[in-house]
Design a protein around this motif. Sequence first.
Motif, PDB file in Angstrom:
ATOM      1  N   ASP A 199       0.845  -1.160   0.059  1.00  0.00           N
ATOM      2  CA  ASP A 199       0.033  -0.096  -0.062  1.00  0.00           C
ATOM      3  C   ASP A 199       0.875   1.126   0.021  1.00  0.00           C
ATOM      4  OD1 ASP A 199      -3.418   0.377   1.131  1.00  0.00           O
ATOM      5  OD2 ASP A 199      -2.038   2.052   1.176  1.00  0.00           O
ATOM      6  N   VAL A 243      -7.477  -2.363  -5.030  1.00  0.00           N
ATOM      7  CA  VAL A 243      -7.546  -0.888  -5.112  1.00  0.00           C
ATOM      8  C   VAL A 243      -8.484  -0.420  -6.245  1.00  0.00           C
ATOM      9  CG1 VAL A 243      -6.045   1.210  -5.433  1.00  0.00           C
ATOM     10  CG2 VAL A 243      -5.042  -0.740  -4.497  1.00  0.00           C
ATOM     11  N   GLN A 247      -2.363   0.998 -12.427  1.00  0.00           N
ATOM     12  CA  GLN A 247      -1.015   0.799 -11.841  1.00  0.00           C
ATOM     13  C   GLN A 247      -1.056  -0.314 -10.810  1.00  0.00           C
ATOM     14  OE1 GLN A 247       0.142   3.746  -8.722  1.00  0.00           O
ATOM     15  NE2 GLN A 247       2.153   2.838  -8.414  1.00  0.00           N
ATOM     16  N   ILE A 265     -10.171  -7.931  -7.371  1.00  0.00           N
ATOM     17  CA  ILE A 265     -11.236  -7.412  -6.606  1.00  0.00           C
ATOM     18  C   ILE A 265     -11.546  -5.990  -6.742  1.00  0.00           C
ATOM     19  CG2 ILE A 265     -12.334  -7.489  -4.214  1.00  0.00           C
ATOM     20  CD1 ILE A 265      -9.647  -9.160  -3.204  1.00  0.00           C
ATOM     21  N   GLY A 289     -14.341 -10.723 -10.292  1.00  0.00           N
ATOM     22  CA  GLY A 289     -15.749 -10.874  -9.665  1.00  0.00           C
ATOM     23  C   GLY A 289     -16.594  -9.954  -8.830  1.00  0.00           C
TER      24      GLY A 289
END
Length: 365
Positions: A199, A243, A247, A265, A289
């Motif tokens: 992160d 996210v 990128q 996700i 999904g």
Amino acid sequence: MKALVYHGPGQRSWDTVTDPTIIDPTDIVVRIDSSTICGTDLHILKGDVPDCKPGTVLGHEAVGTVLETGASVSTLAVGDRVLVSCVSSCGRCRYCKESRYGQCLGGGGWIFGNLIDGLQAEYARVPFADNSVYKVPDGLNDEQVLFLSDILPTAYEVGVLNGMVSPGDVVAIVGAGPIGLAAVLTSMLYTPGKIVAIDLDDSRLESALRFGADIAINNGREDACARVMELTDGGADVAFEAVGVQQTFELATELIRPCGRVANIGVHGKPVTLHLETLWTRDVTVTTGLVDTYTIPRLMKLVASGRLDPTIFATHRFALGDTMSAYDTFSDAASTNALKVVLQGSERDPSSNGHIAASVMAGAV
Ligand SMILES: NC(=O)c1ccc[n+]([C@@H]2O[C@H](COP(=O)([O-])OP(=O)(O)OC[C@H]3O[C@@H](n4cnc5c(N)ncnc54)[C@H](O)[C@@H]3O)[C@@H](O)[C@H]2O)c1
Ligand SMILES: [Zn+2]
Ligand SMILES: [Zn+2]
């Protein structure tokens, strides 16, 4: 009743609106005991979800108490304490019959706080109730189950299960927001070899380590791909993109080993390039999904048995009537360090563990 109403991009208010009532015989009406705010609500407020029209009550996560049941509701009764799933299921269409509720063709899917009025309100109408809510076991309090409406099944189904996390795997999680952190918790159910959280925000990375990640990489300061290569034998076995930008999707595809798996996700609002020119020889699998929430019963059992503790997401608590301030805190996570804010209904008794107020037993709204 009072509810948080979306009035177009950038505009929300805590308004007096009409009380919900039973419209279809499969509906119930619930009193909201606990609700919360999702990153997706912030997307709506940015104008990223054009299907959500001004005037809609927001919110798609809640624990509530049944106040009224439609004529054909057969498994729920007034006074039941239920977790309302963020995804509704008609129970009859092809996809619902395959437990793929997110793709429901019969009027379900992600409708709360999007196509119909949602759950950041004192009361809510819940369609297709027999198929779309889950009774909360006695002994579990609201905060133990609230995050099973959305973030935990999302990370588990769209991340861990689609990515086929197996014992010993190195799991790289790009994005350590509530979804990435839920992916840390639910990956741990499969005894991975290592969990690597990536992160840009150090406080999110600290949370990831606290939740159980083994290694934290700040990709604003370090070359995350190079670090993962150093730590592994040619790359991670599984990577989650949590996210929703080019990128981070690219990073997820770069840091997996040949034959590895990328489970996307994140919600992507813009086109994203899939670099098949480098990936085609690497035998990788990329999955996408939308959450179905078919794993809520399984996750609820894990909470009841003490194997999963979602309460660590709750960083801030507000009275439901103070939802406007809760939005301010949640949307400024960089300075407030908010993960999930809990909105507490006025009649909620946090120590009740399933106790139901007498007025509700009598069916009074
Ligand atoms: N597929 C589904 O069904 C589903 C369901 C719910 C949410 N989502 C999506 O999952 C994503 C994550 O949700 P969330 O609530 O955790 O979001 P969030 O915005 O709270 O967290 C995202 C995290 O990504 C980090 N980040 C941003 N840019 C980055 C970069 N370039 N590199 C590394 N980290 C970066 C941020 O610091 C933050 O910690 C969102 O896109 C959300 O819409 C998908
Ligand atoms: Zn959500
Ligand atoms: Zn359906």
